[in-house]
Structures are given as C-alpha cells and as structure tokens.
Design a protein around this motif. Structure first.
Motif, PDB file in Angstrom:
ATOM      1  N   CYS B 168     -11.915  31.484  95.738  1.00 44.10           N
ATOM      2  CA  CYS B 168     -10.880  32.506  95.999  1.00 44.10           C
ATOM      3  C   CYS B 168      -9.605  31.835  96.497  1.00 44.10           C
ATOM      4  O   CYS B 168      -9.384  31.745  97.703  1.00 44.10           O
ATOM      5  N   GLU B 170      -6.728  32.837  96.764  1.00 43.40           N
ATOM      6  CA  GLU B 170      -5.812  33.712  97.496  1.00 43.40           C
ATOM      7  C   GLU B 170      -6.382  34.174  98.825  1.00 43.40           C
ATOM      8  O   GLU B 170      -5.798  35.027  99.492  1.00 43.40           O
ATOM      9  N   ALA B 171      -7.532  33.628  99.203  1.00 44.92           N
ATOM     10  CA  ALA B 171      -8.148  34.062 100.458  1.00 44.92           C
ATOM     11  C   ALA B 171      -7.222  33.769 101.627  1.00 44.92           C
ATOM     12  O   ALA B 171      -6.427  32.835 101.603  1.00 44.92           O
ATOM     13  N   ASN B 172      -7.342  34.591 102.633  1.00 49.35           N
ATOM     14  CA  ASN B 172      -6.538  34.422 103.825  1.00 49.35           C
ATOM     15  C   ASN B 172      -7.458  34.481 105.044  1.00 49.35           C
ATOM     16  O   ASN B 172      -8.127  35.483 105.235  1.00 49.35           O
ATOM     17  N   PRO B 173      -7.548  33.424 105.863  1.00 50.75           N
ATOM     18  CA  PRO B 173      -6.915  32.119 105.688  1.00 50.75           C
ATOM     19  C   PRO B 173      -7.596  31.302 104.589  1.00 50.75           C
ATOM     20  O   PRO B 173      -8.760  31.535 104.289  1.00 50.75           O
ATOM     21  N   LYS B 175      -8.029  27.796 104.487  1.00 47.57           N
ATOM     22  CA  LYS B 175      -8.723  26.573 104.889  1.00 47.57           C
ATOM     23  C   LYS B 175     -10.254  26.663 104.835  1.00 47.57           C
ATOM     24  O   LYS B 175     -10.905  25.792 104.230  1.00 47.57           O
ATOM     25  N   PRO B 176     -10.859  27.690 105.443  1.00 49.13           N
ATOM     26  CA  PRO B 176     -12.331  27.762 105.384  1.00 49.13           C
ATOM     27  C   PRO B 176     -12.850  27.847 103.943  1.00 49.13           C
ATOM     28  O   PRO B 176     -13.875  27.250 103.606  1.00 49.13           O
ATOM     29  N   GLN B 177     -12.105  28.550 103.075  1.00 52.70           N
ATOM     30  CA  GLN B 177     -12.494  28.643 101.662  1.00 52.70           C
ATOM     31  C   GLN B 177     -12.431  27.280 100.992  1.00 52.70           C
ATOM     32  O   GLN B 177     -13.274  26.943 100.167  1.00 52.70           O
ATOM     33  N   PRO B 238     -12.904  42.992  97.843  1.00 61.79           N
ATOM     34  CA  PRO B 238     -12.606  41.825  98.658  1.00 61.79           C
ATOM     35  C   PRO B 238     -11.918  40.739  97.835  1.00 61.79           C
ATOM     36  O   PRO B 238     -12.341  40.447  96.719  1.00 61.79           O
ATOM     37  N   GLY B 239     -10.846  40.181  98.372  1.00 63.55           N
ATOM     38  CA  GLY B 239     -10.219  39.028  97.729  1.00 63.55           C
ATOM     39  C   GLY B 239      -9.184  39.363  96.665  1.00 63.55           C
ATOM     40  O   GLY B 239      -8.622  38.463  96.052  1.00 63.55           O
TER      41      GLY B 239
END
Ligand code: SF4
Ligand code: SF4
Lengths: 222, 298
Positions: B168, B170-173, B175-177, B238-239
């Motif tokens: 993903c 475009e995930a926010n935040p 970094k973890p993704q 989601p996402g």
C-alpha cells in the motif's frame, strides 16, 4: 487481571429456573476491581433477584456471600456451611471461579452470572482493554512491550496489514492498530531494527490451540 | 507471452482481477474473462474478497486456465491454517497454476459472516516463505521456519510457483508499511500489486525505494463509476484515498463512467515508464478494461 461483565438479569433469572434456595457468590479479586462481581455487585444482584421473584409470586430464598478468591480451592472450601442447604449456586466470579466451585460442590448446580471476557486492565474509569491472550510464548521483547497476539485483530507477527490507516485498525477506527503502536514505541526506543527481521511462523501449540494447558513445577510439587 | 515472462523481460505488464460468483454458476465470470483475455497478461482471482463468501479462487483459477488465461491465484491466511495453505498450494501446482498472490486477508468482521472464527495461523510474509519452501521441495512439518531449509519433509514433486504480494504505497504513515514491504521482498515476493494509486509524487518516492530492493511493481488502477462510489470507497475501503479533484471531475461529468474510464487511462499513461505495469480493478465492470486500454493506447 481477568475482565468480566455481568450477564443480563433476565438471562440469570432464566438460569435459576425452578430452584428455590440460592446462594449468590462474589469474588474479592479481579472481578471486584473490574466492578462486575465483588461484594457490592453481589448485593445488587441478590436484591434484584429477590424483587424479581417477589413480583413473579415465587418463594425463593436468596442468600449472598463473597470470598477472597473463587479460583483457589481453600477459599472455596469456606463456602461449605452456607452452600450445604442450597439447591443452586450463582457464581459472580470469572469462568475459573465457576468451575472451581463446580469441582468442589460436585452435587450442586452452579451457574455463571458473568461473561468472562479477557485478560486486561482498566484504561480509564469505566473502560477495560485486552492485553494478553496467554499464548504461552511471550514475544513482548521483540515488539516494544506491545502484544501483537492480543492487540492486532489478526495476530500478525510481521508488521501492519494493508488495512492500517492513520494508526487505526481496519476493523474499527476506534481500535488502535497494534503494529502502528509497536512501530512508534520501537522508534522511541531507537530499536526499529527489531522490525527488520522476519518473525517465523508461531508455535501455537503452547497457546489454547494445543489443547487444555497444564503447568507442572516439580520443585514445588509435594 | 505469459505473466511471468512479461515481467522478467521488463515489459509493461497488464493484469486485472475477477471475483468468482456467490454460487456455482460461473458462466458470467467466464464470459467476462474471455472478453478481456487477449488484452491482459494475467487475471487475479480474488479469495473471498472483503471476507464475503464466494466460490473458491483455486477452482476459478483452474476454469480460467482451461480458457487459456494465465490466472493469479489469490490466497489469504484468513480462512486456512498452515496445513490447508500448503495443501492448497500443492493442489494449485498440480493443476498447473503458477502465479500466487500471498495475502493476509481482510478480517471476517468486515464481511458477510462477521461471527466467523478467523484463522491467521501465519501472516502473508510467512506465507511467502512457505511458498519458497514448497518450491524447494520441502514442507513445514515438525520443524519451524527458523530452522534451515534442509529440514521439513521432502515432497514427492515440488511446486513451481511464482509468488507475489501486495503493498500500500499510499498508506499513512508509510514507514511501517515499507518495513513490511522489505520483509516481503526478503521472503521471496517476485512481484507486487498495489492498492489504487492516486498520489503520483508519493508513488514515485515509493518506486525509488522499490527499485533499490529490486521489486517489480504493478500499480493499482481503480475504475471509478461515479462521484458517490469514490466517496464510498474513501469512507469504507481501507487504503483507498480518491483525491477531491477527481471526485469533482466525476461530479461535473454528464457521463461519469466514461469520465472514469478516461481518468483510469490517463493514470496508466502517467505510470508508464515509472513502474513495471498496472493492475486494473474494474469491480464488476471487467469488460470496461478494454475501453480503458483502448483509451490508453495499449
Ligand atoms: S505475546 Fe503471548 S504471552 Fe505475551 S502478552 Fe501477548 S499473548 Fe500474552
Ligand atoms: S490494522 Fe493493524 S491491528 Fe488491525 S489487523 Fe491490521 S495490523 Fe492488525
């Protein structure tokens, strides 16, 4: 501690059925702290039952008592004198309390007044949250002290799923995403490298999935 | 040219996806699929997508393959433990399927059987490792993954699977993704399909990161049908974050579906040269994939 909540009064009345001599038993430990099965709640439930049976025109004798811990046989033993002339015991302890009483009073029916929910803590006044699922192999050292088994909706071990958005979980935006919390805490601890290593598939046999569990400490056995 | 060849030869690769029916009548699914089959390299088959019970992705992949389509078998960890996952992967391989998309899966609570007990015995990263292991001719039995690959039981005939995963960007935040994305690369994902892409600046940054890891990326393109649909997606899926200017463009259009097709085509043209291909999600309007590709000149 163990978090439990009281069942609907109508369900409890149904469980009483045709019994006429009842003992409502509270527990002074976890369920007292989570305000669901201590002496105060026992008194309220007992009065509510008396009132309900009077309205129904039934002659039911409702006694009450609260012991220190329903999950220890020694404390449950102390119920002997009060329990012996009863035809139903209502436990306001957790599921363990109910079963300890059932084992001790083999010929008396015992029913649960509570739904046992989870292992957790009070987050703020009136709000309790889950923190551990007793998986039998704790990984908190690798996850910044935040449990991915109980706090991630999918018990994931390798970081947030695609549903994590703005720190919230995909199933409900009132639930914090555990992996977001883990990331933030490890960042604060300067230990983000913990997240680089792939966590291997988990051995679930030490958790409930391995069947009923038992712990034996030879050094403590008599 | 099949999907794997197209990607390994660095061609701009086109995939789309199809959802099996809720029931046993596969005629409509197969009719839709055969209309578009010559224009795409592969077709994903969803696995109880959004936790809504449907015909299985393995059977549907097999039926598509019989029609000469190269399927991408989506496999989630929601409904199967490690025994079922490995067993289904062997079945897939025996049926001649090659491409597998390893997914964690949505939680049952978002779907039509919210009281179901979810499985999640392993996660998608670990599932990628399992595929790698089956490809080596070993299973997971008795030992755990942290032991060397020489352990486990030798298979009578190994799998020949081409594993992929999702990401993903475009995930926010983000970094973890990204950390999880890197793990999936290490775990053996050979290609990635993304959630719908709208923020091209963010995506280009993501592509720099992905290129350094040597990951092949198919960017997600989602066909919008109306402004209402865009708002619904923003709220419920989601996402996905459809930006306001696109919602306005849809709103002011007399023919929103045609505008949606134009937007999708425009996005594909923008993505050419940035990533390795696109994954077009038409959600029930699979034949419109043809219009999108025509409009994009592909
Ligand atoms: S990792 Fe296991 S033992 Fe540790 S807190 Fe979580 S559920 Fe409890
Ligand atoms: S959003 Fe976070 S907590 Fe929820 S399932 Fe995904 S990783 Fe777990």
């Amino acid at each position: 501690m163990i978090i439990a909540e009281q069942k609907e009064i109508s369900e409890i009345i149904n469980m009483v059925g045709d019994h006429r001599k009842i003992l409502v038993i509270g527990c002074d430990t976890c369920v007292t702290v989570c305000l669901s099965g201590g002496a105060k709640e026992v008194a309220i439930l007992a009065s509510a039952l008396r009132l309900a049976f009077r309205v129904q025109g039934k002659q039911v004798e409702v006694n009450e008592t609260t012991i220190e811990r329903q999950c220890e046989i020694e404390f449950v033993d102390s119920l002997e004198s009060m329990a012996k002339d009863k035809d139903l015991l209502i436990s306001m302890g957790c599921g363990i309390g109910v079963q300890t009483i059932a084992e001790r009073f083999f010929h008396l029916p015992v029913v649960p007044a509570l739904n046992t929910k989870f292992l957790g803590l009070p987050e703020k006044q009136g709000v309790w949250v889950e923190r551990c699922q007793a998986c039998g192999q704790c990984v908190l050292d690798k996850t910044g002290g935040i449990c991915p088994i109980s706090r991630c909706s999918k018990s994931l071990l390798n970081g947030p799923c695609g549903g994590s958005q703005n720190g919230k979980c995909e199933i409900n935006d009132e639930i914090d995403c555990a992996w977001h919390l883990i990331y933030e805490r490890l960042k604060a601890l300067n230990r983000l490298e913990c997240l680089e290593e792939i966590m291997p598939v988990k051995d679930w046999s030490t958790s409930r999935d391995g069947g009923p569990r038992k712990m034996i400490r030879e050094d403590m056995c008599l | 040219m099949n999907f794997q060849q197209s990607l390994t030869q660095n061609q701009f690769t086109i995939t789309t996806e199809i959802g099996p029916p809720k029931g046993t009548d596969t005629s409509e699914m197969l009719a839709q699929a055969s209309k578009i089959k010559d224009r795409v390299h592969a077709m994903n088959v969803t696995d109880n997508q959004s936790s809504i019970m449907r015909l299985g992705s393995l059977a549907a992949c097999h039926l598509l393959k019989e029609q000469g389509i190269d399927p991408i078998y989506q496999l989630t960890c929601r409904d199967r433990n490690r025994l079922a996952l490995q067993s289904d992967l062997l079945s897939a391989s025996a049926l001649g399927l090659r491409n597998v998309l390893a997914l964690t899966g949505d939680h049952p609570q978002v779907g039509d059987h919210p009281q179901a007990k979810p499985v999640f015995d392993v996660d998608s990263t670990q599932l990628l490792q399992i595929i790698g292991r089956l490809n080596e001719g070993r299973d997971l039995s008795t030992q755990f993954m942290n032991k060397p690959l020489t352990e486990g039981t030798a298979l009578k005939g190994k799998t020949d699977l081409f594993p992929g995963a999702v990401v993903c960007p475009e995930a926010n935040p983000i970094k973890p993704q990204l950390l999880r994305f890197s793990k999936k690369v290490v775990a053996g994902a050979k290609f990635f399909q993304t959630q719908a892409i709208y923020d091209f600046e963010k995506f280009e940054n993501f592509m720099k990161y992905a290129r350094d890891l040597g990951a092949k990326i198919l960017a997600g393109i989602l066909l919008l049908r109306s402004a209402g649909m865009a708002r619904y997606l923003n709220k419920n899926v989601p996402g996905i974050m459809v930006p306001d200017h696109l919602i306005k463009e849809m709103e002011s259009s007399a023919h929103p579906l045609e505008t949606g097709i134009k937007i999708a085509a425009r996005q594909i043209s923008q993505l050419k040269g940035i990533c390795n291909g696109v994954h077009i999600m038409a959600i029930g309007l699979e034949d419109k994939v043809l219009d999108i590709l025509d409009e994009a000149g592909i």
